[in-house]
Design a protein around this motif. Structure first.
Motif, PDB file in Angstrom:
ATOM      1  N   HIS A  38      -9.657   3.969  -1.259  1.00 32.56           N
ATOM      2  CA  HIS A  38      -8.241   4.101  -0.919  1.00 32.56           C
ATOM      3  C   HIS A  38      -8.004   3.927   0.570  1.00 32.56           C
ATOM      4  CE1 HIS A  38      -8.198   5.811  -4.920  1.00 32.56           C
ATOM      5  NE2 HIS A  38      -6.901   5.706  -4.920  1.00 32.56           N
ATOM      6  N   LYS A  63      -1.594   8.426   0.620  1.00 31.91           N
ATOM      7  CA  LYS A  63      -2.668   8.125  -0.330  1.00 31.91           C
ATOM      8  C   LYS A  63      -3.461   9.390  -0.657  1.00 31.91           C
ATOM      9  CE  LYS A  63      -1.820   3.972  -0.921  1.00 31.91           C
ATOM     10  NZ  LYS A  63      -1.372   3.443  -2.165  1.00 31.91           N
ATOM     11  N   ASN A 102       3.382   1.398  -3.206  1.00 30.31           N
ATOM     12  CA  ASN A 102       2.598   1.513  -4.423  1.00 30.31           C
ATOM     13  C   ASN A 102       3.383   1.112  -5.677  1.00 30.31           C
ATOM     14  OD1 ASN A 102       0.294   2.033  -5.766  1.00 30.31           O
ATOM     15  ND2 ASN A 102       0.506   4.260  -5.789  1.00 30.31           N
ATOM     16  N   ASP A 109       0.835  -1.208   0.000  1.00 29.60           N
ATOM     17  CA  ASP A 109       0.000   0.000   0.000  1.00 29.60           C
ATOM     18  C   ASP A 109       0.864   1.250   0.000  1.00 29.60           C
ATOM     19  OD1 ASP A 109      -2.611  -0.859  -0.141  1.00 29.60           O
ATOM     20  OD2 ASP A 109      -2.773  -1.213   2.018  1.00 29.60           O
TER      21      ASP A 109
END
Ligand code: ADP
Ligand code: MG
Length: 489
Positions: free
Chosen positions: A419, A374, A235, A232
């Protein structure tokens, strides 16, 4: 050192510029001058270090483009034949040097026609032997290259290769390139090379500087959470996750799929056809994450892998080098990330020593930290989006009942829902805990071997840890966590 130092022909130098190569890789630095001087060369360097250009550029530089086959490159597989051929085509285009690709399973006619027009033939051993023995072609190449020689022998092509050489001119320059140099390769080299020069790029040089290496210390049961959190956070465009066992590959593939990632597994016992389909999907971006065992990933040649994850630290240093070499392929940068449990810290230190490399320890980002990155990504994504007709209509419809600020808030919430970062806040050990564990691990090792050396080693290692940690991770204070304490008892 620059490519221009080799004084290659203008058309070749231009092709190098076209390809965007700035600086020769180590194997290119060593091999190109020797090949230009006309020596037979036997060269060893890890995959992804630019061996194709290391032989391709200097042999093409000596070619006349006179309408005959001047160079022959023998490679183990059809996939490699196409790859090498593409690369050589780029280098030779401006010099009028054509390439022909020759492999089994396709009709003879077209291949033979292409060979007649080519300056360079790239061929797999089986089909090449066929064509030569049946006298369908006759070639007199002055330059002969055995590429990926170790793989060729592993695949059982020794007899074919020896036979092929009986059809080749005695007066020739022969080059042999290989990722490893087992005895069988040296023996073959004695038979087909004349007083060869040796090029060997050692492990330390070839763990290339474009790869940043990090490790994270987690408890055994935290591995899955840690992996998901790191994916996460980092990425990756394309990544490979290495496991020790096939069983683990299967489990991780289903776990990561359930987390919404595009994942595929690669097994040693997969059918060749299935393997090719899976690899193609990965290359073309239909799959972002590859989970593989060491064996399955052998010879896997995919560019643009941005991250390599070691779900478990590999058993030996050699595997570590092989694994991380899947990223940071010549020119590009890559990141290698290793998860270790506290009692694997000694293995980390051993690999660092064997490989002559530095791995930097880091703390796994908290959920909030990942959430923040994010949000940043989302903001730039929003700013970069094209407004469509349909969107305008959608907002118009919404405006019947809602004001524009409420609409924006609703849309943003919807986007963020996709997200949202799952999992607990803190995963893995903090830096202070890791530092103490390393110190203890090194101390124990010292005691095994006698006091003096142990003391020295301990001081050095904990000092190094301190520097790296403090400079990289200011302002993070997670030493209040108690999990590590429990572990230490
Ligand atoms: P190997 O045969 O050693 O596995 P390749 O010849 O296939 O490696 O090269 C790997 C990748 O690196 C290719 O995409 C190639 O175009 C690229 N490459 C080779 N040499 C250089 C260089 N000097 N600079 C940048 N990229 C390079
Ligand atoms: Mg190669």
């Amino acid at each position: 050192m620059k490519f221009t130092d080799f004084n290659l022909k203008d058309t070749i130098q231009q092709a190098i510029n076209d390809a965007g190569f700035k600086e020769p890789s180590p194997v290119q630095k060593d091999a190109i001058p020797l090949v230009l001087e006309g020596h037979d060369v036997i060269a060893q360097a890890q995959t992804g270090t630019g061996k194709t250009a290391a032989f391709g550029l200097p042999i093409m530089n000596q070619m006349k483009a006179d309408g005959t086959v001047e160079g022959l490159v023998i490679v183990p597989t059809r996939e490699l034949a196409m790859q090498v051929s593409d690369e050589l085509f780029k280098f030779g285009r401006r010099s009028g040097l054509k390439t022909a690709t020759v492999y089994g399973g396709t009709p003879y006619g077209r291949q033979i026609e292409r060979i007649k027009q080519a300056s360079i033939v790239v061929a797999t051993p089986g089909r090449l032997q066929d064509l030569l023995m049946s006298r369908r072609i006759k070639i007199n190449p002055q330059f002969v290259v055995l590429d990926e020689a170790d793989e060729m022998l592993d695949m059982g092509f020794l007899d074919e290769i020896k036979n092929i050489f009986t059809f080749l001119p005695k007066e020739r320059q022969t080059l042999m390139f290989s990722a490893t140099m087992p005895k069988s390769i040296r023996k073959l080299a004695e038979e087909i090379l004349k007083t060869p020069k040796t090029v060997s790029i050692t492990k330390a040089e070839s763990t290339n500087e474009n790869i940043t290496q990090h490790y994270y210390v987690v408890q055994e049961r935290e591995r899955d959470d840690a992996l998901v959190r790191l994916i996460d956070y980092k990425n990756p465009d394309k990544c490979i996750i290495f496991c020790r066992m096939k069983k683990e590959v299967d489990r991780l593939v289903s776990h990561l799929t359930s987390q919404g990632f595009k994942v595929s597994g690669l097994h040693g016992d997969m059918e060749q056809k299935q393997r090719e389909i899976t690899i193609r999907a990965f290359k073309q971006g239909g799959v972002d994450i590859f989970v593989a065992t060491d064996v399955a990933a052998r010879g896997l040649d995919v560019n643009d892998v941005t991250h390599v994850f070691n779900y478990h630290i590999p058993f030996d240093s050699e595997s570590y080098v092989h694994r991380i070499g899947r990223t940071g392929r010549a020119g590009k940068t890559g990141e290698a990330i290793t998860l270790v449990s506290p009692n694997e810290l000694r293995t980390i230190k051993k690999i660092e020593k064997d490989v002559g490399t530095k791995m930097v320890t880091q703390v796994i980002p908290t959920r909030q930290e990942v959430q923040n990155t994010k949000s940043d990504e989302l903001i730039s994504q929003i700013a970069g989006t094209q407004i469509t007709e349909r969107a305008i209509n959608l907002v118009k419809t919404l405006q019947h009942d809602l004001d524009i600020v409420t609409i924006s808030h609703l849309l943003a919430s919807m986007l963020q829902e996709n997200h949202s970062i799952k999992g607990k806040d803190n995963i893995g050990l903090g830096l202070d805990e890791i530092e103490k564990l390393i110190e203890r691990a090194m101390q124990n090792r010292g005691n095994d071997r006698g006091r003096g050396g142990g003391g020295q080693r301990r001081r050095r290692s904990s000092g190094g840890g301190n520097d790296r940690n403090r400079s990289g991770r200011d302002g993070r204070n997670r030493n209040s966590r108690s999990r590590g304490d429990r572990n230490r008892d």
